[in-house]
Design a protein around this motif. Structure first.
Motif, PDB file in Angstrom:
ATOM      1  N   ALA A 146       1.010   5.684   0.665  1.00 50.15           N
ATOM      2  CA  ALA A 146       0.332   6.842   1.234  1.00 50.15           C
ATOM      3  C   ALA A 146       1.106   8.090   0.839  1.00 50.15           C
ATOM      4  O   ALA A 146       2.312   8.047   0.639  1.00 50.15           O
ATOM      5  CB  ALA A 146       0.291   6.731   2.755  1.00 50.15           C
ATOM      6  N   GLN A 163       0.858  -1.171   0.000  1.00 50.17           N
ATOM      7  CA  GLN A 163       0.000   0.000   0.000  1.00 50.17           C
ATOM      8  C   GLN A 163       0.886   1.209   0.000  1.00 50.17           C
ATOM      9  O   GLN A 163       2.052   1.137   0.350  1.00 50.17           O
ATOM     10  CB  GLN A 163      -0.856   0.022   1.259  1.00 50.17           C
ATOM     11  N   LEU A 184       0.807   3.885  10.325  1.00 45.51           N
ATOM     12  CA  LEU A 184      -0.446   4.065   9.597  1.00 45.51           C
ATOM     13  C   LEU A 184      -1.332   2.843   9.745  1.00 45.51           C
ATOM     14  O   LEU A 184      -0.866   1.715   9.806  1.00 45.51           O
ATOM     15  CB  LEU A 184      -0.183   4.330   8.117  1.00 45.51           C
ATOM     16  N   TYR A 196      -5.545   8.165   6.119  1.00 42.91           N
ATOM     17  CA  TYR A 196      -5.110   7.019   6.925  1.00 42.91           C
ATOM     18  C   TYR A 196      -5.261   7.323   8.399  1.00 42.91           C
ATOM     19  O   TYR A 196      -4.998   8.435   8.847  1.00 42.91           O
ATOM     20  CB  TYR A 196      -3.648   6.692   6.635  1.00 42.91           C
ATOM     21  N   LYS A 197      -5.663   6.312   9.150  1.00 43.44           N
ATOM     22  CA  LYS A 197      -5.582   6.387  10.605  1.00 43.44           C
ATOM     23  C   LYS A 197      -4.109   6.377  10.942  1.00 43.44           C
ATOM     24  O   LYS A 197      -3.352   5.627  10.341  1.00 43.44           O
ATOM     25  CB  LYS A 197      -6.188   5.116  11.199  1.00 43.44           C
ATOM     26  N   MET A 198      -3.715   7.186  11.901  1.00 44.79           N
ATOM     27  CA  MET A 198      -2.277   7.167  12.186  1.00 44.79           C
ATOM     28  C   MET A 198      -1.977   7.465  13.635  1.00 44.79           C
ATOM     29  O   MET A 198      -2.815   7.951  14.379  1.00 44.79           O
ATOM     30  CB  MET A 198      -1.578   8.184  11.301  1.00 44.79           C
ATOM     31  N   LYS A 236      -5.658   1.998   8.757  1.00 41.80           N
ATOM     32  CA  LYS A 236      -6.558   1.820   7.613  1.00 41.80           C
ATOM     33  C   LYS A 236      -6.925   3.178   7.034  1.00 41.80           C
ATOM     34  O   LYS A 236      -7.100   4.131   7.766  1.00 41.80           O
ATOM     35  CB  LYS A 236      -7.849   1.189   8.123  1.00 41.80           C
ATOM     36  N   PRO A 237      -7.071   3.237   5.715  1.00 39.19           N
ATOM     37  CA  PRO A 237      -7.585   4.485   5.163  1.00 39.19           C
ATOM     38  C   PRO A 237      -9.089   4.595   5.446  1.00 39.19           C
ATOM     39  O   PRO A 237      -9.801   3.606   5.351  1.00 39.19           O
ATOM     40  CB  PRO A 237      -7.320   4.355   3.664  1.00 39.19           C
ATOM     41  N   SER A 289      -4.625   8.538   1.315  1.00 34.54           N
ATOM     42  CA  SER A 289      -4.610   7.347   0.463  1.00 34.54           C
ATOM     43  C   SER A 289      -4.502   7.803  -0.986  1.00 34.54           C
ATOM     44  O   SER A 289      -5.145   8.763  -1.390  1.00 34.54           O
ATOM     45  CB  SER A 289      -5.907   6.575   0.680  1.00 34.54           C
TER      46      SER A 289
END
Lengths: 165, 155
Positions: free
Chosen positions: A84, A82, A159, A148-150, A161-162, A98
């Motif tokens: 980012a 993935q 990071l 993204y969750k970060m 999940k988006p 994302s």
């Protein structure tokens, strides 16, 4: 003697039999119960946070960072790459977007089109997003890029999940 | 978009946006150079999936066009032309063939579409990191070929 020792042979046998029987029953039931409530015991299937880069490397200019996550697709488990777009905004806050276009899912690129510098550009149908990931009206995408969750831990950016905004 | 039911649903809905078809050309044969044949095919299939991931909104990745190593070129070209007619007849504007079989290079002028020939790289001995790096640099170049085609006649 008979008075002091109040456990009769019958009682003794009863106790031991119930005791042993109980253990056997528990031995049989435990795995069954475990099977039944297995989904509850399983750790959250939510994607874990993955370390992506050092916070000190993050610049104002969006950088494309690749990372790998384990993905389970039906019965097929694989490592998926993935990426980012990571940068610091004016308020010095870290943003991780994302790169997946909200139109039909192509991968957007940062200022790759000379006509639109400082925008995210989708090569497929000319979709555009401003630096904060908001779609430019009049281009095909109808929603801003996912974020993204970060979290930051020990100077590293993690990071998850988006998530759509 | 891939040749799977969930993607095809989107394809059917958004057909006007999907004008490019990608077909991997993958040879098959069990006689000589078995491993070479397999690894060339595997390589192309990895590349085509990665290409699909980058540009999934505008291209449809078809199931591979497979053929026997011993099949004469005339036959292959003829069969591939039928694929071409099928997809062009259904609204696609661009068809891209991906292969690492060098024989197609000799027949390129007889094909109506873009042929992208990539020398196959044996990925199986590379570690994961390096493998992904290699694939992504290769795909980047294929990307350029495809996007250039789009720019020349914007939709």
């Amino acid at each position: 003697m008979a008075k002091k020792n109040e456990v009769t042979r019958r009682q003794f046998l009863n106790y031991t039999l119930t005791g042993v029987g109980g253990f056997m029953a528990a031995g049989m039931l435990m795995p069954m119960v475990r099977f039944a409530i297995d989904p509850v015991l399983k750790e959250g299937t939510e994607q874990e946070m993955v370390p992506v880069m050092d916070v000190s490397e993050i610049t104002k200019e969006p950088q494309r960072k690749k990372f790998k996550v384990d993905q389970v697709d039906g019965w097929y488990e694989s490592e998926v790459e993935q990426s980012a777009w990571v940068y610091k905004d004016e308020k010095d806050e870290i943003v991780a977007l994302s790169p997946v276009c909200k139109h039909l899912g192509c991968t957007v690129d940062w200022s790759s089109n000379a006509a639109y510098p400082d925008q995210f550009y989708c090569p497929c149908h000319g979709g555009r997003y401003t630096k904060d990931g908001v779609n430019v009206p009049g281009t095909p995408p109808l929603a801003p890029l996912d974020v993204y969750k970060m979290k930051v831990e020990k100077g590293k950016l993690y990071l998850g999940k988006p998530e759509p905004r | 978009m891939k040749w799977i039911a969930s993607d095809i649903e989107t394809y059917a809905k958004e057909k006007e946006y999907v004008d490019t078809i990608v077909v991997p050309l993958i040879p098959f044969g069990l006689e000589n150079n078995l491993k070479g044949t397999v690894s060339a095919g595997e390589y192309i299939s990895i590349i085509s999936h990665e290409l699909e991931r980058q540009l999934r909104g505008r291209l449809l990745l078809l199931p591979p066009f497979t053929y026997l190593n011993s099949e004469p070129m005339e036959e292959k070209v003829k069969r591939l032309a039928e694929w071409h007619n099928e997809v062009i007849g259904n609204g696609a504007s661009y068809v891209v063939y991906l292969t690492s079989d060098v024989e197609w290079k000799n027949a390129e002028d007889r094909l109506e579409d873009t042929l992208v020939w990539l020398p196959s790289i044996p990925l199986e001995h590379m570690d994961n990191e390096y493998k992904m790096e290699t694939v992504s640099t290769q795909v980047k170049q294929v990307l350029q070929i495809v996007t250039k085609k789009w720019q020349n006649s914007p939709k």
